[in-house]
Design an enzyme around this catalytic site. Structure first.
Site, PDB file in Angstrom:
ATOM      1  N   ASP A 160      20.622 -36.109   9.035  1.00 24.04           N
ATOM      2  CA  ASP A 160      20.502 -34.659   9.103  1.00 24.04           C
ATOM      3  C   ASP A 160      19.389 -34.366  10.117  1.00 24.04           C
ATOM      4  O   ASP A 160      18.627 -35.263  10.513  1.00 24.04           O
ATOM      5  CB  ASP A 160      20.216 -34.042   7.725  1.00 24.04           C
ATOM      6  CG  ASP A 160      20.563 -32.547   7.689  1.00 24.04           C
ATOM      7  OD1 ASP A 160      20.695 -31.934   8.774  1.00 24.04           O
ATOM      8  OD2 ASP A 160      20.701 -31.994   6.584  1.00 24.04           O
TER       9      ASP A 160
HETATM   10  C1  BGC Z   1      21.681 -28.904   7.968  1.00 22.93           C
HETATM   11  C2  BGC Z   1      22.973 -29.596   8.315  1.00 22.93           C
HETATM   12  C3  BGC Z   1      23.429 -29.151   9.663  1.00 22.93           C
HETATM   13  C4  BGC Z   1      22.344 -29.453  10.672  1.00 22.93           C
HETATM   14  C5  BGC Z   1      22.698 -29.054  12.091  1.00 22.93           C
HETATM   15  C6  BGC Z   1      20.652 -29.055   9.050  1.00 22.93           C
HETATM   16  O1  BGC Z   1      19.563 -28.218   8.818  1.00 22.93           O
HETATM   17  O2  BGC Z   1      21.174 -29.411   6.763  1.00 22.93           O
HETATM   18  O3  BGC Z   1      23.944 -29.319   7.348  1.00 22.93           O
HETATM   19  O4  BGC Z   1      24.618 -29.792  10.019  1.00 22.93           O
HETATM   20  O5  BGC Z   1      21.172 -28.729  10.315  1.00 22.93           O
HETATM   21  O6  BGC Z   1      22.745 -27.689  12.223  1.00 22.93           O
END
Ligand code: BGC
Length: 977
Positions: free
Chosen positions: A313
Site C-alpha cells: 500500500d
Molecule cells: C489506499 C489504497 C490505494 C492507494 C493508492 C492508499 O492510501 O489505502 O487502497 O489503492 O492509497 O491510492
C-alpha cells in the site's frame, strides 16, 4: 476478560509517555480532538466477554523464511515461461526498476514502476479504484462493493468486474487497485467496509472471485487488497496523534480466526487468479503487513501458493532488506515517504543485491512474479495508444508528464470516453442490490398517487457538484459512494429527486420535494398535505450515513464512523415526516448498518429500503424499485442490530498502549456480525441475508446427495530450489548513472552514483553489524505445507472437492415474477463458543415466475465443512455433527438435513447416496419449529440454542516470535540523488 478492562490494565502496566498523558484531559478526550466519539477505548458495552486466546495485546507474529519462489503452479505455467524469458534478459538495475515505484506523482498514475527503455517496456500504471477508474473523466462510477454483494448475483458481479476492467484497460491502466476484501468488516464502523463486499467471508469470497475473473478477463491485472487485518482507519499508518508519534496499529488475530474469517476471501481471490495483492498499512500481531514474513511468506505464498506479486500500500513499506526477505515484491509509490526523494528499494535494492543482503533469487522472484501477472492477463495484447491516456493529477489536457517535478509539459489527458453501455449495467446492479427491509403493502407505488413528495438532502444534488468534494470527501446531497481512494469521478449522477419527479410527471402526477436539511417546518407542512382526506400519495424520505478513508475527515468522522446513526439529523427527518404522513417510505443510502430502532416500527413508516451506495444511476435504480419495474431481490450483506453494542465488536479510537502501537485485539474471534448475534442470542432488527420481495416464495423438498469423502491427503514433497535468471555482474561501475542521463528530480532510480556501495547508499549506518534472519537466504528446495499445494494456487486442492450437492425446490407463491436468493448455511457443530450456530456456505439468485417452482442447487466442498485445526495446521472435518440448512436468510432457514460426514478420512467412501429431509432424515431448524415448507413472510424468528455452552481454549500462534526489524541498516538512506 472484558476488553475494556483488559485494555486499561495493559495501559497501566506499560510505560505511558508523559506526552501522551499530558495531551489528554481528564475525561479521556484529547485536547483539540472534539471529534473523538467516546472516552473509552471502545464503545462501552461493545466488547465481548468471550475473548479468544490468540488475540492478545502485544502478541507477536512467528517468523517464516525463506520467501517462497513462484513456480508457475496450475494455469500460471505459460505466464511463468514468458515471464522467465523476459526477466532472464534484464540487467540488475532493470530488474530493480520493475520492483520499485518512481515516487509519488512522479509519473501519470497513482503509482508507476520504472520503465525498461532498452526493451521498449513502459512503466506499469497502477490506478485506483475498486468501483471505477479514479482521477479521470469520461469514466463510469459503478456501485460500491457493498451494494454489489447485496445482489448475491455472481453473473452481475462478474459483469461489473469486466466492465470496470474494460474501462481501466481503455484508459491504459495495467493494475486496477481493487477489489477489496480487507477490511472484511469486523466492526460496522470501519471506514472502508463499503469498498469491500460483506463481513461474511463466504459471500466476500464468492464476490471477489467473480470480480477478479471479470476484471482480468478484460485484460488488466487485479490487485486484491488490503492484506490483512486492515479493519479500521484510525492509526492505520505511523503518525502523530495528539502530539504523540505512534506506530501503525496492530491487528491481533488468532490462527483459526485468521483462516476461517480474514484469509478465506483472499484464498478465493487467489483461486480466481488475482495477479497482485496489496499488503496493508497495519501490523498483524505486531509486525507490519508489508514485512510480515508470516502473513506474506507463510500464509500467502506458501500455504495459498500465490503466484502473482505483493504490492505495498502507499508508503506501507517500512524497511528495505527486511521487507524483501519477508515477501514484498513491489513497493508503491516507491519513495520512502511521499516525494522524499529517498527509497527503501530503488538504488538501495541494487546495493543490497550487490552486497548480498538480498539474494539474487529473491529479486528474480519478485520480477518473475510481476511479469507473470502481466502475461497471465495478456497485457501485451490489451494495450491502448498513448497509455496511460490520462493523468491522475489533473484533467487539464496539457501539463507536466512528471507532475511533482513539473517536468516535460505535453499532452497528458486524451479524455477518452471508456463508458460504453455500462450505465445500463450499473442501473440494473444497483436495483438488484437494493434491499426491501419492510413493506406494509405501500410498495410498489402505482404511479397513480395524487401527490408524491420527497424529503431529505440525500434525495438531491450536491450543491458543489457531484465531484465538488475531492475524493468525495463530504456528505452533501445524495450519497452514491463513500470517500477516499476507493472512488471515481461521476460522469453524471442521477439523483432520486430528479428520477422520481420524471416518473411522476410521466404519469401526469404532482410532485414536490424538500431537500434542505434544516427545513423542518416545510417538511411538516408538505407531509401533512399528503395525509389529508381526498389527497393521498406517498412521502419518500431519504437519509444517509457516510464513511471513508482516514486521510479525509468528514463531519468529525476520521474515516471510520463515529456512530451508527443516520447523518444530517436523519432520524429527526424521518420522524418529522412520519408523524404527519401515514404513507412514509424510508430509503437509506448507507455504507453499512445504521440504527433504525427509532423508526422501523413507526406505524406510519410503511416501507423501508436500503439502497446502499448505488453509483451514478442512483435515482434511476431506486425509481425502478419504487415503481415495481424491478422487483427487489437484494439481501442485506450485514446484520442490522438494535444498538451499537449489540455487534459486540468495535474500533479503537484512542491509543491504548501509550506511544507504542495501538493494539486492536480481534477477541471476538469468528463471532462477528451474525455469528456474534447468534451466539449471544441477540435478536437483530434485520438479520444477515434478509430481504423482501413484491412476491412470496416457499421452500420444500430438500435433497442431499453425498459424493463421498475421499481421504484428505496433506501435501508432501519439496519445491524445486530457488532459480536465478540471468547473471548479475559484480562490477559496480556497470550500475552507475548512464552518461548524459536526463534525470527527473525527486524520481526514484535504480542507479548508483558511486562505485562504492557505502558511498552510494549515503547512509551513515551502512555496514553496521546487523543480522538478518538466516532462513531468508536459504535457496534450497523447501517442503510444501500440508495445507498447501504443489498443483494449483489456493491451498490443498482437495479442499475444493465437492462432498455434497444440496437441492431444494423454491416456488413463487405470489403473483409477480421475482428473484429469490436461496441461501445455504451449515452448522459445523460443537460447542457454541467454538463454532457459530450457522455459517453461510452457498447461495444462488434465481428468477422465478408466479406459480413456478425452480430447483436451487449448491455444492458443498471439503473446505465448507472444515475447521482450521491449529495443531495439525490444516483443515479438518471434525466429528461434531453437521447440519445443512436452506432458507431465505440467516434466521429463516426452512429446510434442514444432517450431513453424514462420518466417512471423513476413511478411504472407501466413493459411492453416492440420496437422502431427503422428508424421508430418511428428520427435519429441524435452528431458529423455528421444524417446517418442510414455508413462505418468506410467515416464518417465525424465535430463537433456540441448539447446543449447550462449554469453553474450549484455542491456543495462540506458535511460540516463536517474529524478529523482523522495522528497518534495515541501509534501507532508509538516500539513494544519493
Ligand atoms: C489506499 C489504497 C490505494 C492507494 C493508492 C492508499 O492510501 O489505502 O487502497 O489503492 O492509497 O491510492
Amino acid at each position: 476478560m472484558h476488553l475494556l478492562w483488559g485494555a486499561l490494565a495493559a495501559s497501566a502496566s506499560l510505560p505511558f509517555s508523559q506526552a501522551a498523558v499530558k495531551n489528554h484531559t481528564g475525561n479521556g478526550f484529547p485536547n483539540g480532538r472534539a471529534a473523538v466519539p467516546f472516552p473509552n477505548v471502545v464503545y462501552p458495552g461493545a466488547s465481548v466477554p468471550y475473548a479468544v486466546a490468540g488475540a492478545k495485546t502485544n502478541q507477536t507474529s512467528p517468523p517464516s523464511y525463506p520467501s517462497p519462489w513462484g513456480t508457475g503452479l496450475g494455469d500460471w505455467a505459460e505466464a511463468y515461461e514468458k515471464a522467465i524469458a523476459f526477466v532472464s534478459q534484464l540487467t540488475l538495475t532493470e530488474k530493480v526498476n520493475l520492483t520499485t515505484g518512481v515516487g509519488w506523482e512522479g509519473d501519470k498514475c497513482v503509482g508507476n514502476n520504472g520503465a525498461i527503455p532498452r526493451l521498449a517496456f513502459n512503466s506499469m500504471c497502477m490506478e485506483d479504484s475498486p468501483l471505477g477508474v479514479r482521477d479521470t473523466d469520461f469514466n463510469s462510477a459503478f456501485s460500491a462493493g457493498v451494494t454489489t454483494a447485496a445482489t448475491w448475483d455472481r453473473q452481475l458481479i462478474y459483469q461489473r468486474g469486466f466492465d470496470m476492467g474494460s474501462e481501466h484497460r481503455d484508459k491504459g491502466v495495467d493494475v486496477q487497485l481493487g477489489p477489496v476484501v480487507g477490511p472484511l468488516g469486523r466492526a460496522p464502523e470501519g471506514g472502508r467496509n463499503w469498498e469491500g463486499f460483506s463481513d461474511d467471508p463466504y459471500l466476500a469470497g464468492q464476490a471477489v472471485m467473480a470480480t477478479v475473473q471479470g476484471m482480468q478477463d478484460a485484460g488488466i491485472m487485479a490487485c486484491t487488497k488490503h492484506f490483512i487485518g486492515n479493519e479500521q482507519e484510525h492509526f492505520r499508518e505511523p503518525g502523530e496523534f495528539d502530539g504523540v508519534e505512534l506506530p501503525g496499529y496492530s491487528s491481533n488475530v488468532d490462527d483459526r480466526t485468521m483462516h476461517e474469517m480474514y484469509l478465506w476471501p483472499f484464498a478465493d481471490a487467489i483461486r480466481a487468479g488475482t495477479a497482485s495483492i496489496m499488503c496493508s498499512y497495519n501490523q498483524i500481531n505486531n509486525s507490519y503487513a508489508c514485512q510480515n514474513s508470516y502473513t506474506l511468506n507463510h500464509l500467502l505464498k506458501n500455504e495459498l501458493g500465490f503466484q502473482g506479486f505483493v504490492m505495498s500500500d502507499w508508503s506501507a513499506q517500512h524497511s528495505g532488506v527486511s521487507s524483501a526477505l519477508a515477501g514484498l515484491d513491489m513497493t508503491m509509490p516507491g519513495d520512502e515517504s511521499f516525494d522524499s526523494g529517498t527509497a527503501y528499494w530503488g538504488a538501495n535494492l541494487t546495493i543490497a543485491v550487490l552486497n548480498g543482503t538480498v539474494p539474487q533469487w529473491r529479486l528474480d522472484d519478485m520480477c518473475v512474479r510481476i511479469m507473470a501477472g502481466y502475461y497471465y492477463v495478456d497485457r501485451p495484447n490489451n494495450m491502448v495508444p498513448d497509455a496511460p491516456n490520462f493523468s491522475a493529477w489533473t484533467t487539464d489536457t496539457y501539463g507536466p508528464y512528471h507532475w511533482y517535478a513539473n517536468k516535460d509539459v505535453t499532452q497528458i489527458n486524451y479524455h477518452v470516453d471508456v463508458q460504453g453501455n455500462h450505465a445500463q449495467g450499473i442501473r440494473a446492479l444497483a436495483a438488484a442490490g437494493t434491499v426491501l427491509l419492510k413493506n406494509n403493502g405501500a410498495l410498489p407505488l402505482t404511479g397513480n398517487e395524487r401527490l408524491t413528495t420527497v424529503f431529505g438532502e440525500d434525495a438531491g444534488e450536491n450543491g458543489w457538484g457531484p465531484n465538488g468534494c475531492g475524493d468525495r470527501g463530504c456528505d452533501n446531497g445524495t450519497l452514491a459512494m463513500g470517500w477516499g481512494s476507493g472512488t471515481a469521478n461521476f460522469p453524471y449522477l442521477i439523483t432520486p429527486q430528479e428520477a422520481i419527479k420524471a416518473e411522476v410527471r410521466a404519469n401526469n402526477g404532482n410532485f414536490e420535494s424538500v431537500t434542505s436539511s434544516a427545513a423542518f417546518n416545510q417538511m411538516q407542512a408538505l407531509a401533512n398535505r399528503v395525509g389529508q382526506p381526498g389527497v393521498g400519495g406517498a412521502c419518500i424520505v431519504f437519509a444517509n450515513s457516510d464513511s471513508g478513508e482516514g486521510y479525509i475527515t468528514v463531519d468529525h468522522n476520521e474515516g471510520d464512523r463515529n456512530n451508527l446513526t443516520l447523518w444530517n439529523a436523519g432520524n429527526h427527518l424521518i420522524k418529522t415526516v412520519a408523524d404527519y404522513c401515514n404513507n412514509t417510505i424510508v430509503v437509506m443510502h448507507t455504507v453499512g448498518p445504521v440504527l433504525v430502532d427509532s423508526f422501523y416500527d413507526h406505524p406510519n413508516v410503511t416501507a423501508i429500503l436500503w439502497a446502499g451506495l448505488p453509483g451514478q444511476e442512483s435515482g434511476n435504480s431506486i425509481t425502478d424499485i419504487l415503481y415495481g419495474k424491478v422487483n427487489p431481490g437484494g439481501k442485506t450483506p450485514f446484520t442490522w442490530g438494535k444498538t451499537r453494542a449489540s455487534y459486540g465488536t468495535d474500533l479503537l479510537y484512542m491509543p491504548n498502549e501509550g506511544d507504542a502501537a495501538p493494539q486492536l485485539d480481534f477477541d471476538a474471534g469468528i463471532f462477528t456480525d451474525y455469528r456474534g448475534f447468534d451466539r449471544r442470542n441477540e435478536t437483530p432488527i434485520y438479520e444477515f441475508g434478509f430481504g423482501l420481495s413484491y412476491t412470496t416464495f416457499s421452500y420444500s423438498n430438500l435433497q442431499v446427495q453425498s459424493h463421498g469423502i475421499t481421504p484428505y491427503v496433506p501435501t508432501t514433497g519439496n519445491t524445486p530450489a530457488a532459480p536465478t535468471y540471468g547473471t548479475v555482474s559484480n562490477d559496480t561501475s556497470d550500475y552507475l548513472v548512464p552518461e548524459g542521463f536526463d534525470r527527473v528530480p525527486v524520481y526514484i532510480y535504480p542507479f548508483l552514483n558511486s562505485t562504492s556501495l557505502n558511498a552510494s547508499s549515503g547512509d551513515p549506518m551502512y555496514g553496521i553489524d546487523y543480522t538478518f534472519p538466516a532462513g531468508g537466504y536459504d535457496s534450497s528446495a523447501q517442503p510444501y505445507l500440508g495445507a498447501g499445494s504443489n498443483v494449483a494456487p489456493g491451498g490443498n486442492q482437495q479442499l475444493y472437492d465437492v462432498i455434497f450437492t444440496v437441492t431444494a425446490d423454491i416456488t413463487n407463491t405470489g403473483s409477480v415474477v421475482g428473484d429469490e436468493v436461496a441461501q445455504l448455511y451449515i452448522s459445523l457443530g460443537g460447542p457454541s463458543d467454538y463454532n457459530a450456530k450457522v455459517v453461510l456456505r452457498g447461495f444462488d439468485r434465481i428468477t422465478i415466475s408466479p406459480g413456478a417452482t425452480v430447483t436451487f442447487s449448491a455444492d458443498i466442498t471439503r473446505r465448507d465443512l472444515s475447521n482450521w485445526d491449529i495443531d495439525t495446521q490444516n483443515w479438518v472435518i471434525n466429528d461434531y455433527p453437521k447440519t445443512v440448512y436452506v432458507g431465505t436468510s440467516s434466521r429463516k432457514l426452512y429446510l434442514s438435513s444432517p450431513l453424514d460426514t462420518s466417512s471423513s478420512g476413511s478411504s472407501n467412501t466413493t459411492s453416492s447416496s440420496m437422502m431427503s429431509s422428508a424421508s430418511s432424515y428428520s427435519t429441524s431448524t435452528v431458529w423455528s419449529a421444524p417446517v418442510s415448507s414455508a413462505s418468506t413472510e410467515s416464518a417465525a424468528s424465535t430463537e433456540s440454542a441448539p447446543w449447550t455452552a462449554s469453553t474450549p481454549e484455542t491456543t495462540p500462534w506458535a511460540a516463536s516470535t517474529e524478529s523482523a526489524p522495522t528497518w534495515s541498516a541501509w534501507s532508509a538512506a538516500s539513494s544519493g540523488w
